[in-house]
Design an enzyme around this catalytic site. Structure first.
Site, PDB file in Angstrom:
ATOM      1  N   ASN A  73       0.868  -1.177   0.000  1.00 24.65           N
ATOM      2  CA  ASN A  73       0.000   0.000   0.000  1.00 24.65           C
ATOM      3  C   ASN A  73       0.904   1.225   0.000  1.00 24.65           C
ATOM      4  OD1 ASN A  73      -1.772   2.059   0.531  1.00 24.65           O
ATOM      5  ND2 ASN A  73      -2.310   1.365   2.604  1.00 24.65           N
ATOM      6  N   TRP A  74       1.035   1.840  -1.171  1.00 23.46           N
ATOM      7  CA  TRP A  74       1.973   2.959  -1.292  1.00 23.46           C
ATOM      8  C   TRP A  74       1.416   4.238  -0.671  1.00 23.46           C
ATOM      9  CZ3 TRP A  74       4.101   2.590  -7.050  1.00 23.46           C
ATOM     10  CH2 TRP A  74       4.759   1.362  -7.192  1.00 23.46           C
ATOM     11  N   LYS A  75       0.151   4.232  -0.330  1.00 28.47           N
ATOM     12  CA  LYS A  75      -0.509   5.428   0.232  1.00 28.47           C
ATOM     13  C   LYS A  75      -0.282   6.622  -0.704  1.00 28.47           C
ATOM     14  CE  LYS A  75      -0.250   3.338   4.738  1.00 28.47           C
ATOM     15  NZ  LYS A  75      -0.190   3.494   6.193  1.00 28.47           N
ATOM     16  N   HIS A  95      -9.572   1.376   4.611  1.00 31.69           N
ATOM     17  CA  HIS A  95      -8.330   1.521   5.382  1.00 31.69           C
ATOM     18  C   HIS A  95      -8.600   2.472   6.547  1.00 31.69           C
ATOM     19  CE1 HIS A  95      -4.289   2.684   6.491  1.00 31.69           C
ATOM     20  NE2 HIS A  95      -3.871   1.581   5.885  1.00 31.69           N
ATOM     21  N   GLU A 125      -6.996   4.837   7.707  1.00 26.81           N
ATOM     22  CA  GLU A 125      -6.746   6.259   7.418  1.00 26.81           C
ATOM     23  C   GLU A 125      -7.965   6.874   6.749  1.00 26.81           C
ATOM     24  OE1 GLU A 125      -2.989   5.621   5.454  1.00 26.81           O
ATOM     25  OE2 GLU A 125      -2.111   5.136   7.411  1.00 26.81           O
ATOM     26  N   GLU A 169      -5.611  -4.797  10.673  1.00 25.77           N
ATOM     27  CA  GLU A 169      -4.563  -3.799  10.906  1.00 25.77           C
ATOM     28  C   GLU A 169      -4.879  -3.018  12.178  1.00 25.77           C
ATOM     29  OE1 GLU A 169      -2.464  -2.612   7.032  1.00 25.77           O
ATOM     30  OE2 GLU A 169      -4.287  -1.439   7.107  1.00 25.77           O
ATOM     31  N   GLY A 228       2.331   2.246  10.846  1.00 24.65           N
ATOM     32  CA  GLY A 228       3.325   3.312  10.714  1.00 24.65           C
ATOM     33  C   GLY A 228       4.018   3.676  12.008  1.00 24.65           C
ATOM     34  N   SER A 231       3.231  -2.086  10.485  1.00 24.51           N
ATOM     35  CA  SER A 231       4.684  -2.128  10.736  1.00 24.51           C
ATOM     36  C   SER A 231       5.317  -3.465  10.357  1.00 24.51           C
ATOM     37  CB  SER A 231       4.997  -1.756  12.194  1.00 24.51           C
ATOM     38  OG  SER A 231       4.592  -0.424  12.451  1.00 24.51           O
ATOM     39  N   GLY A 253       2.725  -1.034   4.365  1.00 21.48           N
ATOM     40  CA  GLY A 253       2.759   0.382   3.994  1.00 21.48           C
ATOM     41  C   GLY A 253       4.185   0.827   3.733  1.00 21.48           C
ATOM     42  N   GLY A 254       4.778   1.470   4.737  1.00 20.71           N
ATOM     43  CA  GLY A 254       6.113   2.082   4.597  1.00 20.71           C
ATOM     44  C   GLY A 254       7.151   1.198   3.923  1.00 20.71           C
TER      45      GLY A 254
END
Ligand code: PGA
Length: 241
Positions: free
Chosen positions: A10-12, A96, A98, A166, A172, A203, A224-225
């Site tokens: 997930n590149w956001k 998600h 977010e 999640e 993150g 994470s 993600g990251g």
């Protein structure tokens, strides 16, 4: 043979055309198709066309990070499931945390979006997870059960739906949920949704992926990251044993 584990990036809201294409090229070169793992990239919508072109001939799949529940119309700024499908997307991340927190998405909205995804022959990756306060108050399982109940539309099947657990406090933050906590929640989710695949997210890194991917009822990871770094994301996929 067990179903392949899903390794979803997930590149956001990160990256521009040049670095997204470069990242995709590195992944396409580095990922060796195998029966144990399936890699899926979810770039920002503006990058999907370029990612699709770069991935031509590769086994790596791609998807969106959200879609609108309506087919078309006066919905400025939105993207329909059909538009994603039209670009070649097989997957779409929905609900998600977010988006639930920043855009006020409710379970009912997530369910409507997932239905649109299914009607357009895409696999919905529906995200659920509790906040830190809910975990401290011992409400985590109830929160997740309710999110599952109301975010999965009647069109959901084990083939067209993937659940991503999640925990919000793990996203993150560098604070991965403990293997015991992951195992326990995935067991609860499994009891509710049967053979529908369940991913863990929060994470995930190259250092912890192998252990997380070996936990019972973990059918893959949503990253993600660490998915922004090709070498690390490839190493995460290598964690499937
Ligand atoms: P993270 O994000 O891997 O950076 O914690 C996961 C996610 O939000 O899907």
């Amino acid at each position: 043979m067990a179903a392949p584990k899903l390794i979803v990036g997930n590149w956001k809201m990160n990256g521009l055309l040049a670095d997204s294409t470069d990242r995709t090229q590195k992944l396409a070169q580095g990922f060796k198709a195998n029966p144990k793992s399936l890699m899926v990239l979810c770039p920002p919508a503006t990058m999907i066309g370029a990612v699709a072109a770069t991935l031509r001939g590769s086994q790596i799949r791609f998807g969106g990070q959200d879609c609108h529940h309506e087919k078309s119309g006066a919905f400025t700024g939105n993207i329909s499931a059909e538009m994603l499908r039209n670009l070649g997307c097989n997957y779409v991340i929905l609900g998600h945390s977010e988006r639930r927190q920043q855009m006020g998405e409710t379970d009912a909205m997530v369910a409507a979006k997932a239905k649109a995804a299914h009607e357009n022959h895409m696999i919905s990756i529906i995200c659920v997870g509790e906040t830190e306060a809910q975990r401290t108050n011992k409400e985590a399982e109830l929160v997740v059960k309710n999110q599952l109940k109301f975010s999965m539309p009647s069109t959901s099947t084990p083939e067209n739906t993937v659940i991503a657990y999640e925990p919000l406090w793990a996203i993150g933050s560098g604070k991965t949920a403990s293997p015991d906590a992951i195992e326990q929640m995935h067991k609860v989710i499994r009891g509710l949704i049967g053979t529908t695949r369940i991913l863990y997210g929060g994470s995930v890194t190259a250092a912890n992926a192998e252990q997380i991917l070996s936990i019972p009822n973990v059918d893959g990871v949503l990253v993600g990251g660490a998915s922004l770094k090709p070498e690390e994301f490839l190493a995460i996929a290598d964690g499937v044993k």
